[in-house]
Structures are given as structure tokens and as C-alpha cells.
Motif scaffolding. Structure first.
Motif, short mmCIF file in Angstrom:
data_model
loop_
_atom_site.label_atom_id
_atom_site.label_comp_id
_atom_site.label_asym_id
_atom_site.label_seq_id
_atom_site.Cartn_x
_atom_site.Cartn_y
_atom_site.Cartn_z
N GLY A 1 3.84 2.42 -3.04
CA GLY A 1 4.62 2.19 -1.83
C GLY A 1 6.06 2.63 -1.93
N LYS A 2 6.52 2.94 -3.15
CA LYS A 2 7.94 3.26 -3.33
C LYS A 2 8.40 4.47 -2.51
N PRO A 3 7.63 5.60 -2.51
CA PRO A 3 8.11 6.75 -1.72
C PRO A 3 8.28 6.39 -0.23
N ALA A 4 7.36 5.61 0.30
CA ALA A 4 7.46 5.22 1.72
C ALA A 4 8.68 4.34 1.95
N LEU A 5 8.97 3.46 1.01
CA LEU A 5 10.15 2.59 1.16
C LEU A 5 11.44 3.41 1.09
N THR B 1 1.41 -4.18 8.56
CA THR B 1 2.09 -3.29 9.50
C THR B 1 3.60 -3.29 9.27
N VAL B 2 4.07 -4.08 8.30
CA VAL B 2 5.52 -4.14 8.07
C VAL B 2 5.85 -3.91 6.60
N THR B 3 7.03 -3.35 6.37
CA THR B 3 7.52 -3.16 5.00
C THR B 3 8.34 -4.40 4.60
N PRO B 4 8.59 -4.55 3.29
CA PRO B 4 9.45 -5.67 2.86
C PRO B 4 10.84 -5.59 3.47
N ASN C 1 0.86 -1.18 0.00
CA ASN C 1 0.00 0.00 0.00
C ASN C 1 0.90 1.24 0.00
N GLU C 2 0.29 2.41 0.11
CA GLU C 2 1.10 3.63 -0.02
C GLU C 2 1.93 3.92 1.23
N GLY D 1 3.83 1.70 2.23
CA GLY D 1 4.98 0.83 1.99
C GLY D 1 4.88 -0.49 2.73
N THR D 2 3.73 -0.75 3.35
CA THR D 2 3.58 -2.01 4.08
C THR D 2 2.86 -3.04 3.20
N ILE D 3 2.96 -4.29 3.61
CA ILE D 3 2.65 -5.40 2.71
C ILE D 3 1.16 -5.76 2.75
N GLU D 4 0.48 -5.54 1.62
CA GLU D 4 -0.91 -5.98 1.49
C GLU D 4 -0.97 -7.49 1.27
N ASP D 5 0.04 -8.02 0.55
CA ASP D 5 0.09 -9.47 0.32
C ASP D 5 1.44 -9.81 -0.30
N ASP D 6 1.80 -11.10 -0.22
CA ASP D 6 2.89 -11.59 -1.04
C ASP D 6 2.26 -12.42 -2.14
N CYS D 7 2.96 -12.55 -3.26
CA CYS D 7 2.32 -13.17 -4.43
C CYS D 7 3.37 -13.74 -5.38
#
Lengths: 370, 129
Positions: A273-277, A252-255, A98-99, A101-107
Motif C-alpha cells: 500500500g505504500k506507493p498508493a499512500l 474505501t479509505v486510506t489511513p 491493500n495495494e 492503500g486502503t484499509i483491509e483492517d486495523d489491528c
């Protein structure tokens, strides 16, 4: 025996009758009634996959099919790995952010000539579809949720290729790890993907739901394939240190925090999510997902408190007894200061503080694919 | 179908009580149904000989791959013997719950609790068979 309303509300995979006939223990999982184990038990199923060949029904997984001239650009925008680098016939692991930068899902992302397939977690399927569609404006694409049309059988273990090859015309030896082919197995057409969630060599077979029982029966008829449930799937993936969404990673966590930095390609262009990362990378990663082992006779379980320097520091994400190593293993988030292998932490196991040591995953080092 | 031997007594928490040659000493373990529900057992934590507890007290824990469960004392008493093999071979509880997979022998404090135990027919009813 009468079934309760709650049981009837659960969805079933196309292999439900097969599981019942085999005497599986069925439990609710992600809205489905899923086999957690067969009569052989989790340890025997786990060993079958490490030493021979097992098959899992993971038809609950979600499949989205993306088509259109902008499909690569679109999937690149909603996932973190670089889709443009995928050749036709190749697949990679990725995350959907999401924006924040935290993980909505892995795929998983499959690149076909005419489409891209995203394979997502069953529990996130509806949320994921709504999420990616929010970003579809401006891209010439269609996104279809085909989850109910596909069954997914994971054939896993060092003997998987030898067991499967007599059932297919496709030359399996020509399919590399994280590559796939469209072909047929036991007369059932679908996608033959050299991927898995066990650390072993193996194949994931995406087939039409109606054909799944025929394929399952053909696999078991070889006499060389052990039916395995979600219990063994969990112990196998955890021995490899592979993340489980909802336990190890979530929104609640980033990659970066979740030990998945290798899935983030900042150089590929803009993505959700890139700007947040970038901001987190500049500020420093405050905490990291680590693996740990426990020296005492105690099993850390999901939710047990973790202590760092004697102070509470989150909870155990995943924990189990490793069937292959004979020791208890787990994962948790620790401050970056304690993320190095060898760091000492403690786990509160039902009121008793048990020492644990941070280790670098995989816990199990002898898998046939690493 | 889980094995429910006729000659044993049972609790609703799925422990069994088995008589010995000494009328004051019983063997305690978990039932075949319980081991089947727990799945592969990896640790059994039991009290030491000399420990005593009241009826329904927690006397130990049992860890399976998937879950941990507490063990409840079917009756009040003092532990006189602990199955030494379970430390190294916890899977005996899975393979032979009423035999080699027994857990503790207890000197019974009184008969009061025994009347609360179920017979095989009642326990079979409890587990739906």
C-alpha cells in the motif's frame, strides 16, 4: 424456547453460559452471538468503565501468530506501523492495507521474543488471513490463525489495576500503557496487556478458551467488576474518537483519510500500500474523517446523510448519545476544506436538517488513558 | 419477565392505553417490554397539546442509546396533555413506563379503534410470555 437454525449457526464464545446466567441481551455480531448489554444497561455499564471497572468478553476478536526468522520483516511488510521499533513486550496499533492503500483492517501487533501476534477484527479474520498469506512468499515465516484457541477479556476502568493486582503475581504497575507481560491471573495463564478500546486504563487478558469461564467468574467474584456488553464498548470507543472498522474505516479509505496517519511509517521501507499512500500524499488528501457534535436534541446514526454547504456529502459513520457529555456525537468524512475544528456541517436526521460542528476528538477529555 | 398489567390495553407496536376518570380521555405510553428492548432512553419527542392524529399514525419518536423508534397512536384522538417530565427525565420511561413514564393523554375521537386493541393476555402471548 426453540432456537432457530439461524441462531444455531452463530458461533459462541467460551463465556456464553456466563452471559446467559447474567441475563445478557445476546445479539448476532461478526458471526458470533455476543452480549450487547446486561440488565444494568448501556449507560450504567459505560459509567462503570469511566468511574470504576468493567469487563468485556471480546473473545470474538481474531489472533494470528507469526513465527520464523523473518517475522519482523514480514509483519512490517503487511502492516503500516514500524514493527522493528517494537521492543519485546511492547504492542502497537496498526493498519493492514491493500495495494490501493486502503484499509483491509486495523489491528494490534504484539512483539514477543519468539513470535508476533496480530489481533484483528472478527468480521475480517478470514479475509485478513488470506490477505497476509498472499504476501508471505519470500519470507521465512509461518502464520497460524489461533483465534478459536484464545478468549479475550478486556478489564477496563480507572480501578482496573487495583481490582486485578490481588489476582496476579505479575507486578501490574510495571506494565506501561501499550506494553504486556506473560503471566497468570486468577490461576489462568496468558497475556496481560495494558491496552484497551475505552480510553480508560485497563488490561486485555488473552487466555486459553477453556480457562476463560474461571477467569471471568474470578473477576466478577471480586464484586468490583461490572460486566459490560458491546453496546457500552461502542459508546466508550466513540467518546474517545476511536475508529470502528466497518463504520469509520474500511477498504474505501486510506489511513490518511481515516485520521490514522500516525500509524503510517513511510520511512520504514517497502510495505503493501505504500506507493498508493505516497501518491495520495503528493496529490493531497481529498477528505478526512472528523468528529462532530450536534447541538439539538437529535442523535445522528450510522448511515444518516451529511450535508456540507447544503449539498449531500456522504453519511454518518458512527453516532450516539455521549453518556458522559449528554450531547449527541458522531463521525463522518468531509472534504478537506471542512475538516478544521469549528467547521459547520449538517446532518439529515430523518428528514430534518440538524446543524453540527466539527470537533477534534476525543470528545471525552477526562479518560484515565488518552 | 416484563410487567403486563391486567387493566391496560395494548398494541402490537408495544404501546399501552390506560383509562382515566374521564371516559373520553386515555393515557398512552410504551410497555415495560418495549422499554426493556429499547434500553436506555435518551430523548422522547412528543406532539404538543392540541395535535390530533388518526389511529396508527406516528405521533412521536423515542431515541434510545442504540436505536430510534417511532411511536404509533393506538387510537385516533387529540392530545390534551403531554408528560412534562420526559423532556428532562426521559429515563422515567425505563424506570416506570406505566406510571411516571407515561407519554400523552388523548381525548378519544371514537370507539372504533379500541376494539382493535389487545388485552393483557393477548399481549403477553405476543411478547412470548
Amino acid at each position: 424456547m426453540a432456537e432457530t437454525v439461524a441462531e444455531q449457526a452463530l458461533k459462541r464464545t467460551p463465556l456464553h453460559e456466563q452471559h446467559r446466567a447474567l441475563g445478557a441481551k445476546l445479539v448476532p455480531f461478526a458471526g458470533y452471538e455476543m452480549p450487547v448489554q446486561y440488565p444494568a444497561g448501556i449507560t450504567a455499564e459505560h459509567r462503570a468503565v469511566r468511574e470504576g471497572c468493567g469487563v468485556f468478553d471480546v473473545s470474538h476478536m481474531g489472533e494470528f501468530v507469526v513465527r520464523g526468522p523473518d517475522m519482523v520483516a514480514f509483519v512490517n511488510h503487511v502492516t503500516t506501523n514500524d514493527v522493528a521499533k517494537l521492543a519485546i513486550g511492547q504492542v502497537h496499533y496498526s493498519t493492514i492495507l491493500n495495494e490501493r492503500g486502503t484499509i483491509e483492517d486495523d489491528c494490534l501487533v504484539y512483539r514477543m521474543a519468539d513470535r508476533i501476534m496480530l489481533v484483528v477484527n472478527a468480521s475480517n479474520r478470514e479475509k485478513d488471513l488470506a490477505h497476509v498469506l498472499r504476501y508471505a512468499g519470500g519470507f521465512d515465516v509461518t502464520v497460524e490463525d489461533r483465534s478459536d484457541d484464545f478468549a479475550l477479556l478486556a478489564v477496563q476502568g480507572p480501578k482496573a489495576e487495583a481490582v486485578l493486582q490481588p489476582l496476579t503475581e505479575t507486578d501490574l504497575s510495571a506494565i506501561g500503557y501499550y506494553w504486556f507481560a506473560e503471566g497468570s491471573v486468577a490461576g489462568v495463564s496468558g497475556i496481560v496487556s495494558r491496552t484497551g478500546y475505552t480510553g480508560e486504563d485497563g488490561f486485555e487478558l488473552y487466555v486459553p478458551a477453556a480457562d476463560a469461564p474461571r477467569l471471568w467468574d474470578a473477576l466478577l467474584a471480586t464484586g468490583q467488576v461490572t460486566p459490560c456488553g458491546l453496546g457500552a464498548r461502542d459508546t466508550l470507543r466513540l467518546e474517545m474518537g476511536m475508529a470502528l472498522y466497518g463504520n469509520d474505516i474500511d477498504d474505501t479509505v486510506t489511513p490518511y483519510e481515516g485520521n490514522l496517519a500516525w500509524l503510517v511509517k513511510l520511512a520504514k521501507g517497502d510495505f503493501v500500500g505504500k506507493p498508493a499512500l505516497e501518491a495520495q500524499k503528493a496529490a493531497g488528501i481529498p477528505r478526512r474523517l472528523v468528529g462532530f457534535t450536534v447541538a439539538e436534541r437529535a442523535i445522528p446514526r450510522h448511515g444518516y446523510p451529511v450535508l456540507v454547504d447544503g449539498a449531500p456529502s456522504g453519511v454518518v459513520c458512527s453516532g450516539t448519545m455521549s453518556p458522559m457529555l449528554g450531547v449527541a456525537i458522531g463521525t463522518c468524512y468531509v472534504p478537506a476544506s471542512h475538516a478544521a475544528p469549528g467547521s459547520a456541517i449538517e446532518i439529515d436526521v430523518r428528514g430534518k436538517r440538524v446543524p453540527a460542528t466539527v470537533v477534534k476528538p476525543p470528545f471525552y477529555k477526562d479518560a484515565s488513558h488518552k | 419477565m416484563a410487567n403486563v398489567p391486567q387493566e391496560l390495553q395494548y398494541t402490537k407496536e408495544h404501546e399501552y392505553v390506560k383509562a382515566t376518570d374521564d371516559p373520553n380521555v386515555v393515557v398512552i405510553g410504551i410497555t415495560d417490554y418495549a422499554q426493556g428492548e429499547l434500553g436506555d432512553i435518551v430523548y422522547v419527542d412528543l406532539p404538543k397539546p392540541g395535535a390530533s392524529f388518526g389511529g396508527h399514525d406516528v405521533f412521536g419518536t423515542i431515541e434510545a442509546v442504540k436505536a430510534v423508534s417511532e411511536l404509533y397512536a393506538p387510537i385516533a384522538g387529540e392530545v390534551v396533555e403531554v408528560n412534562p417530565r420526559l423532556d428532562g427525565e426521559p429515563a422515567l420511561v425505563n424506570s416506570d413506563p406505566y406510571g411516571d413514564g407515561w407519554m400523552i393523554k388523548v381525548r378519544v375521537a371514537g370507539d372504533a379503534d379500541r376494539a382493535q386493541l389487545m388485552d393483557a393476555a393477548a399481549y403477553s402471548g405476543l411478547i412470548g410470555q
